[in-house]
Motif scaffolding. Structure first.
Motif, PDB file in Angstrom:
ATOM      1  N   MET A  90       0.940  -1.079   0.062  1.00 49.90           N
ATOM      2  CA  MET A  90       0.043   0.042  -0.058  1.00 49.90           C
ATOM      3  C   MET A  90       0.865   1.215   0.125  1.00 49.90           C
ATOM      4  O   MET A  90       1.955   1.141   0.428  1.00 49.90           O
ATOM      5  N   LEU A  91       0.270   2.414  -0.539  1.00 51.92           N
ATOM      6  CA  LEU A  91       0.932   3.744  -0.776  1.00 51.92           C
ATOM      7  C   LEU A  91       0.504   4.332   0.709  1.00 51.92           C
ATOM      8  O   LEU A  91      -0.664   4.608   0.421  1.00 51.92           O
ATOM      9  N   ALA A  92       1.347   5.127   1.462  1.00 55.66           N
ATOM     10  CA  ALA A  92       0.827   5.806   2.446  1.00 55.66           C
ATOM     11  C   ALA A  92       1.879   6.737   2.945  1.00 55.66           C
ATOM     12  O   ALA A  92       3.074   6.417   2.536  1.00 55.66           O
ATOM     13  N   GLY A  93       1.499   7.584   3.847  1.00 53.52           N
ATOM     14  CA  GLY A  93       2.414   8.602   4.510  1.00 53.52           C
ATOM     15  C   GLY A  93       3.184   7.958   5.693  1.00 53.52           C
ATOM     16  O   GLY A  93       2.456   7.152   6.373  1.00 53.52           O
ATOM     17  N   VAL A  94       4.522   8.244   6.151  1.00 51.61           N
ATOM     18  CA  VAL A  94       5.156   7.878   6.954  1.00 51.61           C
ATOM     19  C   VAL A  94       5.400   9.019   8.158  1.00 51.61           C
ATOM     20  O   VAL A  94       6.071  10.222   7.664  1.00 51.61           O
ATOM     21  N   ALA A  95       5.246   8.736   9.091  1.00 56.22           N
ATOM     22  CA  ALA A  95       5.716   9.804  10.457  1.00 56.22           C
ATOM     23  C   ALA A  95       7.070   9.419  10.985  1.00 56.22           C
ATOM     24  O   ALA A  95       7.196   8.221  11.332  1.00 56.22           O
ATOM     25  N   GLY A  96       8.032  10.285  11.019  1.00 61.43           N
ATOM     26  CA  GLY A  96       9.223  10.019  11.652  1.00 61.43           C
ATOM     27  C   GLY A  96       9.359  10.150  12.858  1.00 61.43           C
ATOM     28  O   GLY A  96       8.805  11.526  13.515  1.00 61.43           O
ATOM     29  N   SER A  97      10.230   9.543  13.820  1.00 57.19           N
ATOM     30  CA  SER A  97      10.230   9.995  15.218  1.00 57.19           C
ATOM     31  C   SER A  97      11.653   9.565  15.636  1.00 57.19           C
ATOM     32  O   SER A  97      12.007   8.193  15.400  1.00 57.19           O
ATOM     33  N   ASP A  98      12.262  10.263  16.580  1.00 57.28           N
ATOM     34  CA  ASP A  98      13.634   9.764  17.224  1.00 57.28           C
ATOM     35  C   ASP A  98      13.294   8.947  18.302  1.00 57.28           C
ATOM     36  O   ASP A  98      14.591   8.329  18.723  1.00 57.28           O
ATOM     37  N   ALA A  99      12.219   8.693  19.088  1.00 59.60           N
ATOM     38  CA  ALA A  99      11.925   7.711  19.926  1.00 59.60           C
ATOM     39  C   ALA A  99      10.762   7.009  19.419  1.00 59.60           C
ATOM     40  O   ALA A  99       9.995   7.312  18.919  1.00 59.60           O
ATOM     41  N   PRO A 100      10.634   5.865  20.364  1.00 62.10           N
ATOM     42  CA  PRO A 100       9.299   4.810  19.989  1.00 62.10           C
ATOM     43  C   PRO A 100       8.213   5.652  20.409  1.00 62.10           C
ATOM     44  O   PRO A 100       8.018   6.390  21.168  1.00 62.10           O
ATOM     45  N   VAL A 101       7.167   5.352  19.487  1.00 58.17           N
ATOM     46  CA  VAL A 101       5.903   5.703  19.862  1.00 58.17           C
ATOM     47  C   VAL A 101       5.076   4.686  20.336  1.00 58.17           C
ATOM     48  O   VAL A 101       4.606   3.679  19.724  1.00 58.17           O
ATOM     49  N   ALA A 102       5.014   4.523  21.717  1.00 53.82           N
ATOM     50  CA  ALA A 102       5.069   3.162  22.455  1.00 53.82           C
ATOM     51  C   ALA A 102       3.425   2.787  22.942  1.00 53.82           C
ATOM     52  O   ALA A 102       3.036   1.654  23.365  1.00 53.82           O
ATOM     53  N   THR A 103       2.569   3.816  22.816  1.00 57.10           N
ATOM     54  CA  THR A 103       1.194   3.669  23.494  1.00 57.10           C
ATOM     55  C   THR A 103       0.240   3.973  22.336  1.00 57.10           C
ATOM     56  O   THR A 103       0.348   4.733  21.319  1.00 57.10           O
ATOM     57  N   ARG A 104      -0.984   3.247  22.575  1.00 56.52           N
ATOM     58  CA  ARG A 104      -2.181   3.495  21.583  1.00 56.52           C
ATOM     59  C   ARG A 104      -2.415   4.893  21.537  1.00 56.52           C
ATOM     60  O   ARG A 104      -2.847   5.122  20.507  1.00 56.52           O
ATOM     61  N   LEU A 105      -2.717   5.553  22.608  1.00 62.94           N
ATOM     62  CA  LEU A 105      -3.118   7.034  22.604  1.00 62.94           C
ATOM     63  C   LEU A 105      -2.229   7.847  21.880  1.00 62.94           C
ATOM     64  O   LEU A 105      -2.425   8.794  21.044  1.00 62.94           O
ATOM     65  N   ALA A 106      -0.827   7.634  22.042  1.00 62.61           N
ATOM     66  CA  ALA A 106       0.291   8.268  21.311  1.00 62.61           C
ATOM     67  C   ALA A 106       0.137   8.189  19.727  1.00 62.61           C
ATOM     68  O   ALA A 106       0.459   8.980  19.116  1.00 62.61           O
ATOM     69  N   ARG A 107      -0.181   7.077  19.503  1.00 65.01           N
ATOM     70  CA  ARG A 107      -0.274   6.660  17.952  1.00 65.01           C
ATOM     71  C   ARG A 107      -1.569   7.422  17.342  1.00 65.01           C
ATOM     72  O   ARG A 107      -1.480   7.616  16.141  1.00 65.01           O
ATOM     73  N   GLN A 108      -2.616   7.437  18.205  1.00 65.53           N
ATOM     74  CA  GLN A 108      -3.854   7.669  17.751  1.00 65.53           C
ATOM     75  C   GLN A 108      -3.786   9.398  17.497  1.00 65.53           C
ATOM     76  O   GLN A 108      -3.877   9.895  16.532  1.00 65.53           O
ATOM     77  N   GLN A 109      -2.705   9.891  18.400  1.00 65.88           N
ATOM     78  CA  GLN A 109      -2.653  11.362  18.241  1.00 65.88           C
ATOM     79  C   GLN A 109      -1.610  11.642  17.133  1.00 65.88           C
ATOM     80  O   GLN A 109      -1.762  12.719  16.320  1.00 65.88           O
ATOM     81  N   LEU A 110      -0.653  10.774  16.837  1.00 65.25           N
ATOM     82  CA  LEU A 110       0.314  10.842  15.658  1.00 65.25           C
ATOM     83  C   LEU A 110      -0.447  10.788  14.395  1.00 65.25           C
ATOM     84  O   LEU A 110      -0.272  11.575  13.597  1.00 65.25           O
ATOM     85  N   HIS A 111      -1.304  10.020  14.390  1.00 60.57           N
ATOM     86  CA  HIS A 111      -1.969   9.619  12.994  1.00 60.57           C
ATOM     87  C   HIS A 111      -3.082  10.756  12.954  1.00 60.57           C
ATOM     88  O   HIS A 111      -3.210  11.144  11.476  1.00 60.57           O
ATOM     89  N   SER A 112      -3.633  11.379  13.875  1.00 60.64           N
ATOM     90  CA  SER A 112      -4.690  12.525  13.850  1.00 60.64           C
ATOM     91  C   SER A 112      -4.025  13.688  13.204  1.00 60.64           C
ATOM     92  O   SER A 112      -4.366  14.435  12.463  1.00 60.64           O
ATOM     93  N   THR A 113      -2.933  14.134  13.827  1.00 62.27           N
ATOM     94  CA  THR A 113      -1.899  15.321  13.661  1.00 62.27           C
ATOM     95  C   THR A 113      -1.120  15.210  12.046  1.00 62.27           C
ATOM     96  O   THR A 113      -0.951  16.216  11.667  1.00 62.27           O
ATOM     97  N   THR A 114      -0.764  14.111  11.673  1.00 59.97           N
ATOM     98  CA  THR A 114      -0.058  13.898  10.740  1.00 59.97           C
ATOM     99  C   THR A 114      -0.504  13.310   9.406  1.00 59.97           C
ATOM    100  O   THR A 114      -0.323  13.605   8.268  1.00 59.97           O
ATOM    101  N   GLY A 115      -1.800  12.615   9.587  1.00 55.41           N
ATOM    102  CA  GLY A 115      -2.258  11.799   8.589  1.00 55.41           C
ATOM    103  C   GLY A 115      -1.335  10.500   7.983  1.00 55.41           C
ATOM    104  O   GLY A 115      -1.759   9.803   7.039  1.00 55.41           O
ATOM    105  N   ALA A 116      -0.385  10.383   8.879  1.00 54.00           N
ATOM    106  CA  ALA A 116       0.778   9.191   8.252  1.00 54.00           C
ATOM    107  C   ALA A 116      -0.057   7.791   8.842  1.00 54.00           C
ATOM    108  O   ALA A 116      -0.906   7.779   9.543  1.00 54.00           O
TER     109      ALA A 116
END
Length: 215
Positions: A90-116
């Motif tokens: 699949m073709l999609a966007g990628v969010a970059g992070s210098d640290a692990p995004v370890a929790t469901r909440l943090a991933r939901q927020q990152l998905h919402s803010t970046t669209g990745a």
């Protein structure tokens, strides 16, 4: 990770292992780019899911990579070759992070803010280096853990500099918190699926990873 490097080594001219360490990856990548002629860069390996419908093992080819305040587009010609060769990717966007995004909440927020749809710890560094060196780049990633799962503490222990897991520290973490074992086993199964998908991609693409500038 060393396991990711082993998979791609057969089809890539040179591999660089960042060991999930942003500064180490920048240093090693800069050093690698000073020797020989480089025609393109590939960010390759596992990723965390951000979009809720991505199953473990799903192969994602990025059309863009983003961090707060910056965004890079992957090379369109090379990306199209990957899409044609990688059945089911699949073709999609990628969010970059210098640290692990370890929790469901943090991933939901990152998905919402970046669209990745996925996140990893290397693609933004590869993208930045490619821009600096005026090189084409692409991203080939396989989902190892879905957006709806939290990473157990043992999975967050830093790797050795050669990309190998630190088994003594992982076992010590399990000894302190044995309740994380089911989540760790689930992650291991999902990672095996992702590694299998990446191996299939390399077999499909062959030497040079379908790079139109390789020859």
């Amino acid at each position: 990770m060393s396991a990711e490097a082993r998979i791609i080594r057969a089809v890539a001219r040179k591999t660089v292992c960042g060991a999930a360490n942003a500064s180490l990856l920048r240093q090693r990548l800069a050093s690698a780019l000073t020797s020989g002629r480089t025609v393109g860069l590939v960010s390759f390996g596992l990723a965390g899911g951000l979009a809720p419908d991505l199953a473990p093992g799903t192969v994602v080819l990025a059309d863009w990579v983003a961090v707060p305040g910056r965004r890079w587009n992957t090379d369109s010609g090379w990306r199209q070759r990957l899409l044609e060769a990688c059945d089911g990717a699949m073709l999609a966007g990628v969010a970059g992070s210098d640290a692990p995004v370890a929790t469901r909440l943090a991933r939901q927020q990152l998905h919402s803010t970046t669209g990745a749809s996925i996140v990893d710890m290397e693609s933004h560094i590869v993208a930045d280096m490619a821009g600096t060196m005026d090189l084409p780049f692409v991203v080939i990633r396989a989902v190892a853990d879905g957006a709806g799962s939290d990473l157990p503490p043992a999975a967050l222990i830093p790797l050795h500099d050669d990309g190998r897991p630190d088994l003594p520290r992982i076992l010590a973490s399990l000894a302190r918190s044995p309740g994380q074992l089911p989540d760790l086993l689930r992650l291991a199964r999902a990672s095996r699926q992702a590694f299998a998908s990446l191996g299939g991609v390399c077999r499909d693409l062959g030497p040079g990873l379908a790079c139109p500038y390789f020859l």
